[in-house]
Each structure stands twice: as structure tokens, then as C-alpha cells.
Write a protein that holds these residues in place. Structure first.
Motif, PDB file in Angstrom:
ATOM      1  N   HIS A  75      41.949  54.802  25.133  1.00  0.00           N
ATOM      2  CA  HIS A  75      41.104  54.504  26.293  1.00  0.00           C
ATOM      3  C   HIS A  75      40.694  53.043  26.175  1.00  0.00           C
ATOM      4  CE1 HIS A  75      37.905  54.724  29.243  1.00  0.00           C
ATOM      5  NE2 HIS A  75      37.058  54.292  28.326  1.00  0.00           N
ATOM      6  N   LEU A  76      40.989  52.269  27.212  1.00  0.00           N
ATOM      7  CA  LEU A  76      40.623  50.853  27.225  1.00  0.00           C
ATOM      8  C   LEU A  76      39.294  50.652  27.937  1.00  0.00           C
ATOM      9  CD1 LEU A  76      44.027  49.214  28.209  1.00  0.00           C
ATOM     10  CD2 LEU A  76      42.970  49.253  25.959  1.00  0.00           C
ATOM     11  N   ILE A  77      38.566  49.651  27.488  1.00  0.00           N
ATOM     12  CA  ILE A  77      37.370  49.217  28.211  1.00  0.00           C
ATOM     13  C   ILE A  77      37.572  47.756  28.589  1.00  0.00           C
ATOM     14  CG2 ILE A  77      35.804  50.894  27.148  1.00  0.00           C
ATOM     15  CD1 ILE A  77      34.836  48.618  25.305  1.00  0.00           C
ATOM     16  N   GLU A  78      36.769  47.277  29.511  1.00  0.00           N
ATOM     17  CA  GLU A  78      36.888  45.910  29.982  1.00  0.00           C
ATOM     18  C   GLU A  78      36.788  44.921  28.812  1.00  0.00           C
ATOM     19  OE1 GLU A  78      34.568  42.867  32.956  1.00  0.00           O
ATOM     20  OE2 GLU A  78      34.433  45.013  33.357  1.00  0.00           O
ATOM     21  N   PHE A  89      37.807  55.762  21.811  1.00  0.00           N
ATOM     22  CA  PHE A  89      38.956  54.940  22.190  1.00  0.00           C
ATOM     23  C   PHE A  89      40.307  55.593  21.890  1.00  0.00           C
ATOM     24  CE2 PHE A  89      35.604  51.722  21.251  1.00  0.00           C
ATOM     25  CZ  PHE A  89      35.371  51.360  22.568  1.00  0.00           C
ATOM     26  N   VAL A  90      40.428  56.313  20.785  1.00  0.00           N
ATOM     27  CA  VAL A  90      41.695  56.955  20.431  1.00  0.00           C
ATOM     28  C   VAL A  90      41.635  58.387  20.946  1.00  0.00           C
ATOM     29  CG1 VAL A  90      43.263  57.600  18.570  1.00  0.00           C
ATOM     30  CG2 VAL A  90      41.944  55.475  18.410  1.00  0.00           C
ATOM     31  N   ASP A 115      48.073  53.761  27.526  1.00  0.00           N
ATOM     32  CA  ASP A 115      46.723  54.008  28.031  1.00  0.00           C
ATOM     33  C   ASP A 115      46.669  55.435  28.584  1.00  0.00           C
ATOM     34  OD1 ASP A 115      47.768  53.996  30.633  1.00  0.00           O
ATOM     35  OD2 ASP A 115      46.888  52.059  31.163  1.00  0.00           O
ATOM     36  N   GLU A 116      45.518  55.837  29.072  1.00  0.00           N
ATOM     37  CA  GLU A 116      45.330  57.211  29.547  1.00  0.00           C
ATOM     38  C   GLU A 116      46.169  57.550  30.777  1.00  0.00           C
ATOM     39  OE1 GLU A 116      40.827  58.346  28.630  1.00  0.00           O
ATOM     40  OE2 GLU A 116      41.065  56.361  29.564  1.00  0.00           O
ATOM     41  N   TYR A 117      46.711  56.525  31.433  1.00  0.00           N
ATOM     42  CA  TYR A 117      47.514  56.738  32.627  1.00  0.00           C
ATOM     43  C   TYR A 117      49.012  56.684  32.330  1.00  0.00           C
ATOM     44  CZ  TYR A 117      42.900  55.711  34.361  1.00  0.00           C
ATOM     45  OH  TYR A 117      41.544  55.736  34.571  1.00  0.00           O
ATOM     46  N   GLY A 118      49.361  56.560  31.049  1.00  0.00           N
ATOM     47  CA  GLY A 118      50.762  56.545  30.640  1.00  0.00           C
ATOM     48  C   GLY A 118      51.412  55.176  30.617  1.00  0.00           C
ATOM     49  N   LYS A 119      50.643  54.120  30.871  1.00  0.00           N
ATOM     50  CA  LYS A 119      51.193  52.763  30.841  1.00  0.00           C
ATOM     51  C   LYS A 119      51.355  52.315  29.391  1.00  0.00           C
ATOM     52  CE  LYS A 119      50.281  48.002  32.141  1.00  0.00           C
ATOM     53  NZ  LYS A 119      49.267  47.055  32.587  1.00  0.00           N
ATOM     54  N   GLU A 120      52.555  51.831  29.074  1.00  0.00           N
ATOM     55  CA  GLU A 120      52.819  51.362  27.711  1.00  0.00           C
ATOM     56  C   GLU A 120      52.150  50.006  27.499  1.00  0.00           C
ATOM     57  OE1 GLU A 120      56.554  50.177  24.832  1.00  0.00           O
ATOM     58  OE2 GLU A 120      56.908  51.651  26.423  1.00  0.00           O
ATOM     59  N   LEU A 121      51.331  49.934  26.445  1.00  0.00           N
ATOM     60  CA  LEU A 121      50.581  48.709  26.162  1.00  0.00           C
ATOM     61  C   LEU A 121      51.190  47.894  25.023  1.00  0.00           C
ATOM     62  CD1 LEU A 121      47.029  50.305  26.317  1.00  0.00           C
ATOM     63  CD2 LEU A 121      48.179  48.983  28.103  1.00  0.00           C
ATOM     64  N   GLY A 122      51.855  48.566  24.106  1.00  0.00           N
ATOM     65  CA  GLY A 122      52.411  47.862  22.958  1.00  0.00           C
ATOM     66  C   GLY A 122      52.774  48.828  21.848  1.00  0.00           C
TER      67      GLY A 122
END
Length: 165
Positions: free
Chosen positions: A158-161, A144-145, A104-111
Motif C-alpha cells: 500500500h503506497l501513501i503520498e 504497507f505490506v 500496488d493494491e491495484y496490480g500495477k507493477e512498481l519494481g
């Protein structure tokens, strides 16, 4: 990065003079018309002619003059070297993206990017979540990308709710 691209599969013969019918794995079957040779299985074979018929490439190879001579080619995959592929200006291909880490935009690995689903509206990234077998989808649009770094094998989104559910 892949050095060879699988662009189709020989599915049948066509006529009795050695033509084969290739099911294309490309969105533009006319691309076959520009290739002077193709790699079938593990051999490079010179292309004599190409015709497009019902969204299939009808290809005649040098040295294959009859229906009997092309039977050995049926069910074989057809490849081109990477340097023969069209560069879309973005500098990457789907095969290069598969396996990239999604952040994500904060550097958290999502997958990890599992697949790119091609739709008429826009492509979708199919992402396998980091800590489970579940997948989620992200439309491949600028909203998003946010960035793609092929060398680092990372894609920032970029994630949205609701996107992860």
C-alpha cells in the motif's frame, strides 16, 4: 528458494588449540550453539564446541586440533542447510524475498525487491523502481505490506503520498 544459508564467516583463529572465530551474519549469535555440524566452504565439518565471546562464535571443529590446522579455514564462509534454519512461523526468509515483484493494491507493477534493510524500529524493503535505476523504501509493517506470495514471487504493498519520491 535458497537451499543453503550463509550464517557467518571465519575471520581468524582463537588460541592455539584449533578454535576459530566466526563473525555471525545472524542477529542471534547463540544460534551457533545448537548446530552439531556446519558447512565450511563446501565441506560439512562436525562441531565439537561453541563459545560466545564479544558477539562472535568461537568454534572448535572435529579434526582441527591446532592453530596450524585451522589456517586453511580463515576467510571461508559458513553455511547451514535450509532445514536447520529456524522457521519464524511466517514461512519465508529474506533470501526468499529478494527478487520478488512489487505491486500496488491495484496490480500495477512498481519494481523489484532489491534488499531488506534490518533496523531496530522495523525492517525496510529497498525496491528498485521498474522503469529506472532509482530505489524507494517501504517499512515492513502491516499498514504497507499487504500480502506476500513466495510461490508467485509477488509482494503487494500500500503506497501513501510521497513514498515513491
Amino acid at each position: 528458494m535458497a537451499q543453503m544459508f550463509n550464517i557467518g564467516k571465519i575471520v581468524n583463529t582463537h588460541g592455539v588449540k584449533g578454535e576459530v572465530k566466526i563473525y555471525p551474519y545472524t542477529d542471534d549469535v547463540t544460534k551457533f550453539e545448537k548446530y552439531s555440524s556446519l558447512i565450511v566452504g563446501e565441506r560439512r565439518i562436525e562441531v565439537v564446541s561453541v563459545r560466545i565471546h564479544k558477539n562472535m562464535a568461537l568454534v572448535k571443529f572435529k579434526g582441527y586440533e591446532s592453530i596450524d590446522s585451522v589456517h586453511e579455514l580463515i576467510n571461508q564462509s559458513v553455511y547451514i542447510p535450509r532445514e536447520m534454519a529456524d522457521d519464524d512461523g511466517e514461512g519465508h526468509y529474506i533470501v526468499d524475498l529478494i527478487g520478488c515483484i512489487i505491486l500496488d493494491e491495484y496490480g500495477k507493477e512498481l519494481g523489484v525487491l532489491k534488499d531488506v534493510l534490518q533496523n531496530t524500529a522495523q525492517d525496510l524493503y529497498e525496491i528498485k523502481r521498474k522503469d529506472s535505476m532509482q530505489v524507494f523504501y517501504v517499512p515492513v509493517v502491516d499498514e504497507f505490506v499487504k500480502s506476500i506470495d513466495i510461490n508467485a514471487r509477488k509482494i503487494v504493498i500500500h503506497l501513501i503520498e510521497g513514498m515513491l519520491e
